[in-house]
Design an enzyme around this catalytic site. Structure first.
Site, mmCIF file in Angstrom:
data_model
loop_
_atom_site.group_PDB
_atom_site.id
_atom_site.type_symbol
_atom_site.label_atom_id
_atom_site.label_comp_id
_atom_site.label_asym_id
_atom_site.label_seq_id
_atom_site.Cartn_x
_atom_site.Cartn_y
_atom_site.Cartn_z
ATOM 1 N N GLU A 196 -4.192 75.023 -59.396
ATOM 2 C CA GLU A 196 -5.105 73.877 -59.484
ATOM 3 C C GLU A 196 -6.284 74.079 -58.530
ATOM 4 O O GLU A 196 -6.137 74.738 -57.512
ATOM 5 C CB GLU A 196 -4.386 72.587 -59.049
ATOM 6 C CG GLU A 196 -3.248 72.171 -59.938
ATOM 7 C CD GLU A 196 -2.452 71.020 -59.325
ATOM 8 O OE1 GLU A 196 -2.838 70.500 -58.257
ATOM 9 O OE2 GLU A 196 -1.415 70.666 -59.918
ATOM 10 N N LYS A 221 -8.601 73.324 -55.482
ATOM 11 C CA LYS A 221 -8.383 72.640 -54.211
ATOM 12 C C LYS A 221 -9.581 71.724 -53.976
ATOM 13 O O LYS A 221 -10.706 72.183 -53.747
ATOM 14 C CB LYS A 221 -8.256 73.664 -53.085
ATOM 15 C CG LYS A 221 -7.875 73.052 -51.759
ATOM 16 C CD LYS A 221 -7.501 74.138 -50.758
ATOM 17 C CE LYS A 221 -7.026 73.570 -49.432
ATOM 18 N NZ LYS A 221 -7.871 72.520 -48.869
ATOM 19 N N ASP A 252 -12.054 69.258 -52.177
ATOM 20 C CA ASP A 252 -12.497 69.141 -50.797
ATOM 21 C C ASP A 252 -12.752 67.672 -50.474
ATOM 22 O O ASP A 252 -13.883 67.207 -50.470
ATOM 23 C CB ASP A 252 -13.768 69.975 -50.610
ATOM 24 C CG ASP A 252 -14.066 70.205 -49.142
ATOM 25 O OD1 ASP A 252 -13.203 69.872 -48.300
ATOM 26 O OD2 ASP A 252 -15.149 70.728 -48.846
ATOM 27 N N ARG A 286 -3.374 60.836 -44.546
ATOM 28 C CA ARG A 286 -2.431 61.842 -44.093
ATOM 29 C C ARG A 286 -2.109 61.682 -42.601
ATOM 30 O O ARG A 286 -0.981 61.867 -42.176
ATOM 31 C CB ARG A 286 -2.982 63.239 -44.353
ATOM 32 C CG ARG A 286 -1.959 64.338 -44.151
ATOM 33 C CD ARG A 286 -2.489 65.668 -44.648
ATOM 34 N NE ARG A 286 -2.798 66.549 -43.553
ATOM 35 C CZ ARG A 286 -1.909 67.203 -42.811
ATOM 36 N NH1 ARG A 286 -0.664 67.112 -43.059
ATOM 37 N NH2 ARG A 286 -2.256 67.957 -41.818
ATOM 38 N N TYR A 289 -2.343 64.963 -57.385
ATOM 39 C CA TYR A 289 -1.799 66.307 -57.604
ATOM 40 C C TYR A 289 -0.381 66.510 -57.070
ATOM 41 O O TYR A 289 0.167 67.592 -57.168
ATOM 42 C CB TYR A 289 -2.707 67.374 -57.004
ATOM 43 C CG TYR A 289 -3.146 67.099 -55.575
ATOM 44 C CD1 TYR A 289 -2.230 67.084 -54.531
ATOM 45 C CD2 TYR A 289 -4.486 66.868 -55.282
ATOM 46 C CE1 TYR A 289 -2.620 66.824 -53.233
ATOM 47 C CE2 TYR A 289 -4.898 66.605 -53.982
ATOM 48 C CZ TYR A 289 -3.960 66.583 -52.965
ATOM 49 O OH TYR A 289 -4.348 66.324 -51.678
ATOM 50 N N LYS A 314 -8.382 80.182 -50.390
ATOM 51 C CA LYS A 314 -9.746 79.695 -50.158
ATOM 52 C C LYS A 314 -10.740 80.760 -50.581
ATOM 53 O O LYS A 314 -10.545 81.937 -50.286
ATOM 54 C CB LYS A 314 -9.932 79.366 -48.676
ATOM 55 C CG LYS A 314 -9.145 78.138 -48.249
ATOM 56 C CD LYS A 314 -10.078 77.069 -47.750
ATOM 57 C CE LYS A 314 -9.371 76.119 -46.804
ATOM 58 N NZ LYS A 314 -10.318 75.387 -45.985
ATOM 59 N N CYS A 325 -48.612 86.265 -29.504
ATOM 60 C CA CYS A 325 -47.998 85.119 -30.172
ATOM 61 C C CYS A 325 -48.641 84.901 -31.531
ATOM 62 O O CYS A 325 -49.867 84.833 -31.640
ATOM 63 C CB CYS A 325 -48.165 83.875 -29.308
ATOM 64 S SG CYS A 325 -47.704 82.371 -30.191
ATOM 65 N N CYS A 365 -50.822 81.434 -31.279
ATOM 66 C CA CYS A 365 -52.027 81.268 -30.467
ATOM 67 C C CYS A 365 -52.664 82.593 -30.076
ATOM 68 O O CYS A 365 -53.738 82.616 -29.497
ATOM 69 C CB CYS A 365 -51.691 80.477 -29.210
ATOM 70 S SG CYS A 365 -50.591 81.387 -28.094
ATOM 71 N N CYS A 401 -43.552 83.205 -26.027
ATOM 72 C CA CYS A 401 -45.000 83.062 -25.888
ATOM 73 C C CYS A 401 -45.251 82.378 -24.556
ATOM 74 O O CYS A 401 -44.689 81.333 -24.256
ATOM 75 C CB CYS A 401 -45.554 82.211 -27.032
ATOM 76 S SG CYS A 401 -47.184 81.542 -26.672
ATOM 77 N N CYS A 449 -50.205 76.911 -26.228
ATOM 78 C CA CYS A 449 -50.001 77.417 -27.585
ATOM 79 C C CYS A 449 -49.771 76.234 -28.527
ATOM 80 O O CYS A 449 -48.857 75.432 -28.314
ATOM 81 C CB CYS A 449 -48.789 78.339 -27.604
ATOM 82 S SG CYS A 449 -48.257 78.781 -29.266
HETATM 83 S S1 IVH Z 1 -0.847 70.110 -53.079
HETATM 84 C C1 IVH Z 1 2.633 70.080 -49.684
HETATM 85 N N1 IVH Z 1 -2.956 70.282 -54.577
HETATM 86 O O1 IVH Z 1 -5.301 70.592 -49.503
HETATM 87 C C2 IVH Z 1 1.179 69.938 -49.873
HETATM 88 N N2 IVH Z 1 -3.253 69.866 -52.272
HETATM 89 O O2 IVH Z 1 -4.320 72.318 -47.116
HETATM 90 C C3 IVH Z 1 0.866 69.504 -51.266
HETATM 91 N N3 IVH Z 1 -5.604 69.595 -51.625
HETATM 92 O O3 IVH Z 1 -3.519 68.346 -47.553
HETATM 93 C C4 IVH Z 1 -0.577 69.569 -51.490
HETATM 94 N N4 IVH Z 1 -6.436 69.847 -53.619
HETATM 95 O O4 IVH Z 1 -5.362 67.422 -49.004
HETATM 96 C C5 IVH Z 1 -2.484 70.095 -53.331
HETATM 97 N N5 IVH Z 1 -4.716 70.423 -56.043
HETATM 98 C C6 IVH Z 1 -4.262 70.240 -54.818
HETATM 99 C C7 IVH Z 1 -5.118 69.980 -53.731
HETATM 100 C C8 IVH Z 1 -4.574 69.817 -52.468
HETATM 101 C C9 IVH Z 1 -6.715 69.616 -52.369
HETATM 102 C C10 IVH Z 1 -5.602 69.399 -50.163
HETATM 103 C C11 IVH Z 1 -4.612 68.399 -49.663
HETATM 104 C C12 IVH Z 1 -3.768 69.114 -48.677
HETATM 105 C C13 IVH Z 1 -4.607 70.310 -48.352
HETATM 106 C C14 IVH Z 1 -3.716 71.469 -47.979
#
Ligand code: IVH
Length: 763
Positions: A116, A118, A120, A139, A228, A316, A414, A417, A432, A437
């Site tokens: 999936e 990730k 942000d 969290r 997720y 990442k 410079c 100037c 300079c 200047c």
């Molecule tokens: S699964 C046990 N799925 O990434 C952890 N996390 O570094 C289950 N995040 O704290 C997380 N997209 O905030 C999961 N598709 C995704 C995600 C996701 C972003 C974030 C989440 C988590 C951090 C992990």
């Protein structure tokens, strides 16, 4: 129809059901069936009916998204099941090891992975009991988080009740709150229009929004959510991630459309690469791929470490890079005369924006990377770090490329100037040396006018340049002699296509200049650009002095130096020389103000008639919070260090300092210090950075580290020296070493560049 209770209750239920259905169609599935007008009609009817029958209002009614008063603080609540984070990786080998570990751990059974994007954003856990949303927790530290239920309820895509006839007793849906890229841009646009601070990025905007204590304000933020994962669940049997994604769909919980499955390492890698080609087109920010073992029973088998499950991994993406041609190198002149080389590039798309310039830091850096004009270079935007030239593509080097020689490139003078330049080994930079200047004067003027100094809005950029270029300002204090008629016709354009500043803007600027006269002492100390005086030191100096003359001969500063065992410089009370003695002709203006930056300053001889105030005693200094007594009995300075104290005293004892004092007096400017003025002097203080911990690395172009730290603290944030799990942001300046950024990446700490940092400070 007779309006009896049953009828009303039935109608209410129907209306709520319809509105929920349309909310889902609109916000979750993006497939609206009715017009806004029709929707509004339903909503209005519901609201009016509820108003007439308040006893029939339910918590999960669509009208109850924003309810109640602002909170005093968030409650901290234990998570039923900890919210773990994920192990991060950046490279394929690591992924291979993860796969091998999984295969081995499953002893023969084949894994199926779900991949999936990730997201942000900010992770969140929503608890539904019997289908009704009862709690939303951030969290936090993973074990306990903040109860932000009232805020989460305002997000239109969050169902207040699950779409299911027989809901499970408990269902905790975990996911990410975020702001779409477009929503974020709109929000920032609005904030600029209202004169509020911009957010550095969508993630900060989201985090900031969730921290609001007033849900009504949160409701105005374009927040969204995607699920997720699950937390505590009872009353249903969930077997896998794919099951979960289906369940989300049936409950009306929004999930990401893009996901892939993979069985082998090659498929895994392909999916990750696939995602990288499409993710920029997603409406929200993503920074990686999350790889999860699909089967929950297999997850059990694989177990977990202290802070992360062993069945999942976050991959990442490496910072995006692009190749382009370095057309030429220009040189920027800074406030203190430092010359910074800038790469002018063939414009190229990188991480969603077009890049035409990148910093080259300094001469040594250019030499080290052997960067030549005409080269094809690799530029990079790591996280949000200002684009930088990473390397040269040697195979593409043209035969006629010329080695870059800083000094001959600018003809040993410079570029602004034409004045003399000298190498400043302390700063690995050329500088300079001409105090007049124009480029330097412009930068100093901008500094003088900055928000945390005298806050002369509109006196930045083009206006500052024009004022200097047209000879109206040769040193910052000249602004106090500007007239409406001069400003109104100030040409911001060129002679060919003039663009006047205008009467209205002129009036506005003059009003700001008028206000600046009474700005607190601290703001003035900051504005004057005294070496080693940043926002925080200016604040503290301002706090303990009545006025600027008192600072000039400060008993406090001398007392600090003496008590901490440092040499005490001679001070100079301002000589009441008639103001007419000041060099008046235009050509000489500017020279006076900042000669101080030049090395050897002849100190004027001390005036006999004026007594020097007594040094403040250590006891008093301890009381003022400026001195601390160590266990061994020695005194050490706290917020004003010996370097700053010396610098301030030297500054006001120098010719320039004295001239400034006299000129301010002649202008009738007498900024007031003391505790009362201190709070106001903080200016941009507040608590916008409360709870955030910053680590600074590399060199910032706009301020030194002490100043940066002070600004962070002034806004309620913390500063730490090394990156840890508690770090919120790593601020990466120029020449950042790899160690801290790597550690930040490992821990998932966000790396921000100077620009983003300044935005957070509200500059
Ligand atoms: S699964 C046990 N799925 O990434 C952890 N996390 O570094 C289950 N995040 O704290 C997380 N997209 O905030 C999961 N598709 C995704 C995600 C996701 C972003 C974030 C989440 C988590 C951090 C992990």
């Amino acid at each position: 129809m007779m309006e009896n209770k049953d009828n009303v209750a039935g109608r209410l239920e129907w209306l709520r059901g319809e509105i929920r259905r349309h909310d889902r169609l609109y916000y979750v599935e993006a497939k609206p069936e009715i017009s806004d007008f029709e929707y509004d009609g339903l909503y209005r009817e519901l609201r009016e009916l509820e108003k007439a029958h308040p006893e029939l209002v339910t918590e999960d009614s669509p009208t109850q998204r924003v309810a109640g008063e602002p909170l005093d603080a968030f409650k901290t609540v234990q998570h039923s099941i900890p919210m773990m984070s994920l192990d991060n990786t950046y490279d394929a080998d690591d992924l291979r090891r993860f796969h091998d570990y999984v295969v081995k751990g499953l002893a023969g059974k084949k894994p199926l992975y779900v991949i999936e994007p990730k997201i942000d954003g900010v992770s969140i856990s929503l608890r539904y009991e019997n289908g009704v949303l009862v709690q939303a927790l951030t969290r936090g530290n993973g074990k306990q988080g903040d109860d932000v239920t009232a805020n989460i309820r305002t997000i239109p895509s969050v169902p207040l009740r699950l779409f299911v006839d027989s809901p499970p007793e408990v269902f905790e849906a975990r996911g990410e709150v975020f702001m779409s890229k477009s929503g974020f841009l709109k929000l920032n646009g609005l904030r600029i229009a209202r004169g509020e601070d911009e957010f550095a990025n969508a993630r900060n905007a989201t985090a900031g929004s969730l921290k609001q204590l007033d849900p009504r304000q949160v409701a105005e933020r374009p927040l969204d959510i995607l699920f997720y994962a699950q937390g505590d669940v009872s009353g249903i049997d969930l077997k896998s991630q794919l099951d979960l994604l289906d369940l989300f769909d049936s409950y009306g919980l929004k999930r990401q459309a893009w996901y892939r499955t993979a069985e082998t390492y090659d498929e895994l890698l392909a999916a990750i690469q696939d995602l990288n080609t499409v993710r920029n087109s997603f409406p929200y920010d993503t920074d990686g791929a999350v790889i999860k073992v699909n089967d929950f029973a297999q997850r059990e088998q694989l177990g977990m470490t202290a802070h992360a499950p062993s069945w999942a991994k976050a991959y990442k993406y490496a910072p995006e890079q692009a190749e382009t041609i370095l057309k030429t190198i220009t040189i920027q002149v800074g406030r203190t005369g430092v010359l910074t080389p800038v790469a002018e590039l063939e414009p190229v798309a990188l991480a969603g924006s077009t890049i035409a310039r990148a910093t080259l830091h300094n001469e040594d850096e250019i030499r080290r990377k052997d960067i030549r004009i005409g080269d094809t270079v690799v530029i990079e935007k790591a996280g949000e770090v200002i684009p930088a030239v990473v390397s040269v593509v040697m195979s593409k080097r043209p035969a006629d490329s010329v080695e870059f020689d800083f000094v001959s490139h600018i003809d040993n003078k410079c570029p602004s100037c034409g004045g003399k330049i000298e190498r400043d080994s302390q700063f690995v930079a050329w500088r300079c040396m001409n105090i007049q200047c124009p480029a330097q004067v412009v930068r100093r003027l901008e500094y003088f006018a900055a928000r945390n100094a005298l806050d002369l809005e509109s006196l930045g950029g083009v206006v500052a340049e024009s004022l200097v270029e047209r000879g109206l300002v040769a040193e910052p204090l000249d602004v106090f002699e500007l007239r409406q008629d001069q400003l109104a016709v100030l040409n911001l354009g060129t002679d060919e296509s003039p663009r006047m500043f205008g009467a209205k803007n002129a009036a506005k600027l003059l009003a700001a200049i008028e206000r600046a006269r009474t700005k607190p002492l601290a703001s003035w100390l900051q504005a004057l650009g005294i070496p080693d005086v940043g926002a925080a030191t200016a604040y503290h100096i301002g706090r303990v002095h009545k006025n600027i003359r008192e600072v000039a001969t400060s008993g406090v500063l001398r007392g600090l130096l003496a008590a901490s065992g440092n040499p005490v410089p001679e001070v100079q009370a301002v000589k009441d020389k008639p103001v007419e003695d000041k060099p008046k002709p235009k050509e000489q203006k500017g020279q006076v103000l900042f000669d101080f930056f030049l090395e050897e300053q002849p100190k004027p001889t001390a005036t006999k008639e004026l007594p020097t105030p007594e040094m403040t005693t250590p006891t008093k200094l301890v009381e003022l919070g400026l001195l601390k007594r160590r266990n061994d009995g020695e005194y050490v300075t706290t917020s004003i260090g010996p370097k700053t104290a010396t610098s301030v005293l030297d500054f006001f004892a120098s010719q320039i300092g004295q001239d400034i004092l006299r000129r301010m007096e002649a202008l009738g400017i007498d900024p007031q210090g003391g505790e009362d003025n201190a709070t106001e002097a903080e200016g941009t203080t507040g608590n916008s950075l409360a709870g955030k911990t910053f680590v600074l690395t590399g060199t910032l172009a706009s301020m030194d580290r002490d100043t940066a730290s002070a600004k962070i603290r002034a806004l309620g944030g913390n500063v730490a020296s090394s990156v840890s799990r508690n770090t919120t942001f790593l601020v990466a300046g120029a020449n950042t070493g790899a160690k801290k950024t790597e550690r930040a990446a490992e821990l998932g700490v966000q790396v921000i560049d100077e620009e983003a940092f300044l935005a957070m400070l509200g500059n």
